[in-house]
Motif scaffolding. Structure first.
Motif, short mmCIF file in Angstrom:
data_model
loop_
_atom_site.label_atom_id
_atom_site.label_comp_id
_atom_site.label_asym_id
_atom_site.label_seq_id
_atom_site.Cartn_x
_atom_site.Cartn_y
_atom_site.Cartn_z
N ASP A 1 0.89 -1.53 0.27
CA ASP A 1 0.08 -0.09 0.10
C ASP A 1 0.91 1.00 0.25
O ASP A 1 0.38 2.78 0.42
N ASN A 2 1.76 1.18 -0.24
CA ASN A 2 3.40 2.00 -0.02
C ASN A 2 3.03 2.92 1.23
O ASN A 2 3.59 4.07 1.33
N HIS A 3 3.06 2.09 1.80
CA HIS A 3 2.86 3.26 3.68
C HIS A 3 4.13 2.38 4.10
O HIS A 3 4.51 1.08 4.24
N PHE A 4 4.67 3.25 4.98
CA PHE A 4 5.72 2.43 6.29
C PHE A 4 5.39 1.05 6.85
O PHE A 4 4.21 1.15 6.88
N VAL A 5 5.98 1.29 7.78
CA VAL A 5 5.68 -0.27 8.26
C VAL A 5 6.81 0.47 9.69
O VAL A 5 8.13 0.81 9.86
N LEU A 6 5.78 0.56 10.72
CA LEU A 6 6.34 1.33 12.20
C LEU A 6 5.84 0.43 13.52
O LEU A 6 4.52 0.85 13.18
N ASP A 7 6.45 -0.39 13.51
CA ASP A 7 5.63 -1.58 14.73
C ASP A 7 7.08 -2.48 15.10
O ASP A 7 7.90 -2.64 15.16
N LEU A 8 6.55 -2.60 16.36
CA LEU A 8 6.93 -4.07 17.03
C LEU A 8 6.86 -5.42 16.81
O LEU A 8 5.84 -5.33 16.00
N HIS A 9 7.36 -5.79 16.44
CA HIS A 9 8.09 -7.12 16.12
C HIS A 9 6.74 -7.97 16.89
O HIS A 9 6.52 -8.07 17.68
#
Ligand SMILES: Cc1cc2nc3c(=O)[nH]c(=O)nc-3n(C[C@H](O)[C@H](O)[C@H](O)COP(=O)(O)OP(=O)(O)OC[C@H]3O[C@@H](n4cnc5c(N)ncnc54)[C@H](O)[C@@H]3O)c2cc1C
Ligand SMILES: O=C(O)[C@@H]1CCCCN1
Length: 391
Positions: free
Chosen positions: A327-335
Motif C-alpha cells: 500500500d506504499n505506507h511505512f512499517v513502524l511497529d513492534l515485532h
C-alpha cells in the motif's frame, strides 16, 4: 551485563536508523548503531545529494506528521549549526504538483486545503508566466505547495550520525549483521563481533527481510532499483534552484501511470534530476546487475513533451533502491512475537523527509512508550494475508 552490552542496538545506518539512534542517545540510552558498509556509502536508499521535503500528500496523517517534522529538521540544523534544507525564504523552491484535473490531483489539493497548507493554484492561462520552460499537459491542473523544498541527504546523514556520536553513541561500520538471537536480551552477531542489548531496532532498508528471517518474520516488501537520472539544460540556468525553479511531481501522464518527479538543477551544475517513481525489482546485493531501462524510455518521452529546455538523453545515471509495501505506507511497529524488537521498514520511496519523526517514533516504540502519532496505518497486521509469520 558485560561492557559489550547496550540498552539498544540499531541495525542499519541509513536515514531512519541514524535518526533512531540519535533519539535513543538523546534519551540517555546506551546505543550501538551497526552498519554493514564502511560509512559513508552509496549502496542503500539514503545516499545522494538531495531529496524533496513537502507537506503535499494524499493522506492527512503524513501532512500532520510533517508539521512537527519541519520543526525537528530546524532543531537539528540549529543544534549542529548546519543547513540541511533549502526552505528559508529566498531558497524555498516549493513543489509543483501537476496531474489530470480529476483523480489524484484533487485528492492532493483537498488534503492541502483541509490542512491549511499554504498553496498557490496556477490557472492554465497563468502557468507559463509562473513556470517557464514547462508544458502543462492537456487536461492537467497545477498547484504549488509553498512549504516544500530540497533536503540535503548526504549532509543529513553525516550530521545526524555526528550528533549521535557527540551524545556518546557508538557507530560500528563495516560490520554486517549475520545473525540475531531474539530473547529478553537480544544477541546480535556481526562478521567481527557479538553484541547484546535489551532492545533491538531493525532499520535495514532493502535488506529488511534478510535480517527479519533470523526472527521468523517476512514482510511483503519489494525492492526496486531506481535509475536516478540527471538531464542537461539546453540554456544553462533555466531550471536552476537559484532562479527558484521548483521541485515537481507529475501525478499521472500520457507516458506513465506512476509519478514522475524532479528537483531543480543544483548539485551538478546545469543538470536537473528527473526520475520515475518505480523501476525493476532487484536483489539489493545484485543492484548493479539489474539493467532494465524501461523507466528511462518513459522519462525521455515525458521530457521531450513537457520539459523542452532539457536534452532528452540522461547526462548522468546513478542508482538507488526503494523498499515498497503493497500500500506504499511505512512499517513502524513492534515485532509480532518479540516485543523488544522494533521494525522500521518499507519506506516506499518517500521516507527521507520523515527521518526525524520516524527516529522519534521508533525510539518511543523501543522504550515501550505510547507513540506520539496513531501508528495504525503503519502496523504489520495490515498485511495479514501476505506475511509469512505466525501473526
Ligand atoms: C531515487 C530515490 C529518490 C527518493 N526521493 C525521496 C524524496 O524526494 N523525498 C523523500 O522523503 N524520500 C525520498 N526517497 C526515499 C528515501 O530516500 C528512503 O525512504 C530512505 O532513504 C530509506 O531509508 P532507510 O534508512 O530505511 O534505508 P537505507 O538508507 O537503505 O538504510 C538501511 C541501512 O541498513 C544497512 N544494513 C542492511 N543490512 C545490514 C546488515 N545485515 N548489517 C548491518 N547493516 C545493514 C544498509 O547497508 C543501509 O545502510 C527516495 C529514494 C530514492 C531511492
Ligand atoms: O518523497 C518524495 O517527496 C518524492 C516524491 C516523488 C516520488 C519520490 N519521492
Amino acid at each position: 551485563m558485560s561492557s559489550q552490552d547496550y540498552d539498544c542496538i540499531v541495525i542499519g545506518a541509513g536515514v531512519q536508523g541514524s535518526f533512531t539512534a540519535y533519539n535513543l542517545a538523546k534519551n540517555n540510552k546506551k546505543t550501538l548503531l551497526l552498519e554493514q558498509f564502511v560509512l559513508p556509502h552509496s549502496r542503500g536508499s539514503s545516499h545522494g545529494q538531495t531529496r524533496i521535503i513537502r507537506k503535499a500528500y494524499d493522506e492527512d496523517y503524513y501532512t500532520h506528521m510533517m508539521e512537527e517534522c519541519y520543526q525537528l529538521w530546524s532543531q537539528l540544523e540549529k543544534e549542529a549549526n548546519v543547513k540541511l534544507y533549502r526552505t528559508s525564504s529566498l531558497r524555498r523552491t516549493g513543489l509543483l504538483v501537476m496531474g489530470p484535473e480529476q483523480g489524484d490531483y484533487q485528492v492532493f489539493k483537498s488534503t492541502l486545503e483541509r490542512n491549511k497548507v499554504p498553496i498557490v493554484i496556477l490557472p492554465r492561462e497563468e502557468f507559463s508566466q509562473h513556470i517557464p520552460h514547462v508544458n502543462l499537459s492537456q487536461g492537467n491542473a497545477a498547484l504549488v505547495d509553498t512549504t516544500a523544498g530540497v533536503l540535503y541527504a548526504d549532509r543529513t546523514l553525516k550530521t545526524v550520525q555526528g550528533q549521535f556520536q557527540k551524545l556518546g553513541g557508538v557507530i560500528k561500520d563495516g560490520q554486517k549483521v549475520i545473525d540475531i538471537t531474539p530473547g529478553s536480551v537480544v544477541t546480535v552477531t556481526t562478521v567481527s563481533g557479538v553484541y547484546r542489548a535489551k532492545r533491538l531496532v531493525i532499520t535495514a532498508g532493502p535488506w529488511a527481510n534478510t535480517l527479519l528471517s533470523h526472527t521468523g518474520l517476512q514482510l511483503p516488501l519489494q525492492v526496486i532499483k531506481i535509475n536516478v537520472c540527471y538531464w542537461r539544460e539546453k540554456i544553462p540556468g533555466s531550471y536552476n534552484v537559484q532562479h527558484r525553479f521548483p521541485c515537481f511531481i507529475q501525478l499521472e501522464s500520457e507516458e506513465a501511470k506512476h509519478h514522475i518527479y524532479g528537483l531543480p538543477s543544483n548539485e551538478y551544475p546545469g543538470l536537473m534530476k528527473i526520475c520515475y517513481h518505480t523501476g525493476a525489482e532487484t536483489d539489493p546485493d545484485e543492484r548493479d546487475r539489474q539493467t532494465d531501462r524501461g523507466d528511462i524510455d518513459i522519462l525521455q518521452r515525458y521530457i521531450t513533451r513537457c520539459f523542452p529546455g532539457l536534452v532528452p538523453i540522461p547526462a548522468v545515471v546513478e542508482s538507488c533502491m526503494y523498499t515498497v509495501t503493497p500500500d506504499n505506507h511505512f512499517v513502524l511497529d513492534l515485532h509480532p512475537t518479540h516485543s523488544n524488537i522494533v521494525i522500521g521498514a518499507g519506506f516506499s520511496g518517500h521516507g527521507f523527509k520523515f527521518g526525524p519523526i520516524v527516529g522519534k517514533l521508533l525510539c518511543e516504540l523501543s522504550q515501550g512508550e505510547v507513540p506520539s502519532y496513531d501508528l495504525s496505518p503503519f502496523r504489520i497486521r495490515r498485511f495479514q494475508a501476505h506475511s509469512k509469520s505466525a501473526l
